[in-house]
Design a protein around this motif. Structure first.
Motif, PDB file in Angstrom:
ATOM      1  N   GLU A 331       0.827  -1.205   0.000  1.00  0.00           N
ATOM      2  CA  GLU A 331       0.000   0.000   0.000  1.00  0.00           C
ATOM      3  C   GLU A 331       0.859   1.252   0.000  1.00  0.00           C
ATOM      4  N   SER A 332       1.905   1.241   0.819  1.00  0.00           N
ATOM      5  CA  SER A 332       2.793   2.395   0.880  1.00  0.00           C
ATOM      6  C   SER A 332       3.664   2.495  -0.359  1.00  0.00           C
ATOM      7  N   ALA A 333       4.246   1.378  -0.768  1.00  0.00           N
ATOM      8  CA  ALA A 333       5.205   1.399  -1.864  1.00  0.00           C
ATOM      9  C   ALA A 333       4.569   1.785  -3.188  1.00  0.00           C
ATOM     10  N   LEU A 334       3.317   1.400  -3.398  1.00  0.00           N
ATOM     11  CA  LEU A 334       2.666   1.638  -4.690  1.00  0.00           C
ATOM     12  C   LEU A 334       1.651   2.778  -4.638  1.00  0.00           C
ATOM     13  N   ALA A 335       1.581   3.486  -3.517  1.00  0.00           N
ATOM     14  CA  ALA A 335       0.573   4.542  -3.368  1.00  0.00           C
ATOM     15  C   ALA A 335       0.692   5.591  -4.464  1.00  0.00           C
ATOM     16  N   TRP A 336       1.909   6.034  -4.770  1.00  0.00           N
ATOM     17  CA  TRP A 336       2.083   7.108  -5.755  1.00  0.00           C
ATOM     18  C   TRP A 336       1.516   6.710  -7.110  1.00  0.00           C
ATOM     19  N   LYS A 337       1.705   5.437  -7.482  1.00  0.00           N
ATOM     20  CA  LYS A 337       1.207   4.951  -8.772  1.00  0.00           C
ATOM     21  C   LYS A 337      -0.323   4.932  -8.787  1.00  0.00           C
ATOM     22  N   ILE A 341      -0.636   9.980  -1.890  1.00  0.00           N
ATOM     23  CA  ILE A 341       0.515  10.148  -1.011  1.00  0.00           C
ATOM     24  C   ILE A 341       0.130   9.441   0.274  1.00  0.00           C
ATOM     25  N   TYR A 342       0.795   8.336   0.563  1.00  0.00           N
ATOM     26  CA  TYR A 342       0.443   7.533   1.726  1.00  0.00           C
ATOM     27  C   TYR A 342       1.702   7.217   2.512  1.00  0.00           C
ATOM     28  N   PHE A 343       1.618   7.356   3.818  1.00  0.00           N
ATOM     29  CA  PHE A 343       2.777   7.070   4.660  1.00  0.00           C
ATOM     30  C   PHE A 343       2.323   6.262   5.868  1.00  0.00           C
ATOM     31  N   LYS A 344       3.127   5.272   6.223  1.00  0.00           N
ATOM     32  CA  LYS A 344       2.805   4.380   7.335  1.00  0.00           C
ATOM     33  C   LYS A 344       4.001   4.317   8.269  1.00  0.00           C
TER      34      LYS A 344
END
Length: 409
Positions: A331-337, A341-344
């Motif tokens: 979820e975090s790694a592919l959020a930009w695609k 903008i997601y951060f955990k």
């Protein structure tokens, strides 16, 4: 502003509220709607003056904050509830030795509560679901968009966000066309006799997609680039990237696909994966969503005998002389695609590096910044201020001077 769901708390908290508190919830809503009478107001004050009412405060905050928000459309709601509830609980549970203050605290606290929710509901009507806290100036920075530059083999450049199809210079053996908003496609029209390289570069605040001659689909994040041949000749398909890119590689068992960065080479036959290789990050991270990839140190060249192989849901972290494998947070790694903008559990510095690239700003820090981890996110189409509102609930403050965002405690 659209919001992302992070933690589905509503069901959990509803189970914690007894039926006997239904009347209190009704009074709470009446207070917010300014329809409460004097007797009901007194009941509400006395109720919230009790220490055991703190969990109800939490639930009422959550229930009312989320009442205008559609399901699957709430970002950082848990963090918001935590922060607001902690502040209100401190006000609604006065110290016993301050007897005079204790007498009047419930009134002040309820006034504060009303002010906070009035602000929340006002903002929700204008498509903002988080409170605006006082800052030195109102920060309004527009998000990035589909922007990129195409650099041809002879050094000529083309601004892809403004050029029309008929003005893209012809390249030997390939047809280049814009097929949609922010997308470029290469179609081989002839057998190439030599390698001719093109490069696509995105600026800070830019993103772009390209479909390579073999039908591999590449998404470029902000401040990134990909160098590739206009036709894949020989026994492999090789591209070079900087920054961050997501790949959906077209399958071709006879021609492995290789992605090279400063630290590593990734080899695949056909799969979906993300490579984050920004120079200002401490390492290069390769995250696998589908298929299988092998990751090799750059110092090993094309010798993959000691490469690390990862499965879907795993990622490698590569430094100059080392590769480690771990479990990926897709979820975090592919959020930009996925336009987020997601951060955990991320530090403010990690978040601000994303912010700087996407919103095309510089970031500076003043004073001792709290060492905290944040979980949350917004859509990349949102204004920067929407993200800062979340962070400001955690004793952080921001100023925008020219194009520099100042972060301070």
């Amino acid at each position: 502003m659209q919001l992302l769901v992070l933690i589905p708390l509503a069901y959990y908290y509803k189970k914690q509220i007894l039926e006997t508190n239904h009347y209190i919830r009704e009074l709470f809503n009446k207070y917010l709607d300014n329809t409460i009478n004097n007797d009901e107001y007194g009941v509400l004050l006395r109720h919230f003056g009790k220490e055991e009412g703190s969990e109800e405060i939490r639930y009422l905050i959550f229930e009312n904050l989320s009442s205008d928000v559609a399901e699957n459309n709430a970002v950082g709601l848990k963090n918001t509830v935590d922060a607001v509830q902690d502040k209100l609980r401190n006000k609604l549970q006065p110290k016993k030795k301050l007897r005079l203050i204790q007498k009047y605290w419930p009134y002040a606290a309820l006034a504060l509560l009303g002010l906070a929710f009035a602000l929340y509901f006002y903002l929700s009507k204008t498509q903002d679901h988080l409170p605006v806290l006082i800052t030195d100036n109102q920060i309004r920075v527009n998000p990035g968009g589909d922007k990129a530059t195409l650099v041809l083999d002879d050094g000529r450049t083309v601004l892809l966000d403004t050029v029309s199809n008929d003005l893209i210079p012809a390249q030997p053996g390939v047809d280049i066309s814009k097929i949609g908003k922010g997308q470029l496609k290469y179609n081989a029209t002839d057998i190439a006799s030599r390698l001719v390289y093109n490069t696509i570069k995105t600026p800070n605040g830019g993103q772009y997609q390209v479909i390579l001659p073999d039908n591999t689909h590449v998404w470029l994040n902000a401040a990134s680039s990909i160098k590739f041949p206009t036709a894949f000749i020989g026994n492999s398909r090789e591209v070079i990237i900087t920054g961050e890119a997501y790949f959906e590689v077209a399958k071709n068992k006879s021609k492995p696909f290789r992605v090279k960065t400063a630290d590593q080479t990734v080899e695949v036959l056909g799969t979906h994966f993300n490579v984050n290789s920004y120079a200002d990050e401490q390492s290069t991270v390769t995250t696998l969503a589908e298929g299988s990839v092998r990751v090799n140190l750059s110092s090993s060249g094309n010798n993959f005998s000691h490469a690390m192989t990862i499965a879907p849901g795993q990622q490698t972290t590569t430094t100059k002389n080392n590769i480690t494998i771990g479990t990926a947070d897709l979820e975090s790694a592919l959020a930009w695609k996925n336009n987020q903008i997601y951060f955990k559990q991320a530090s403010i510095q990690t978040i601000m590096r994303q912010v700087a690239r996407w919103y095309n700003i510089d970031v500076e820090y003043i004073g001792k910044i709290p060492d905290r981890k944040f979980t949350g996110g917004i859509y990349r189409t949102d204004n920067l201020n929407d993200l800062l509102k979340i962070l400001m609930l955690n004793d952080l403050h921001f100023e925008l001077i020219n194009n520099t965002l100042i972060v301070k405690p």
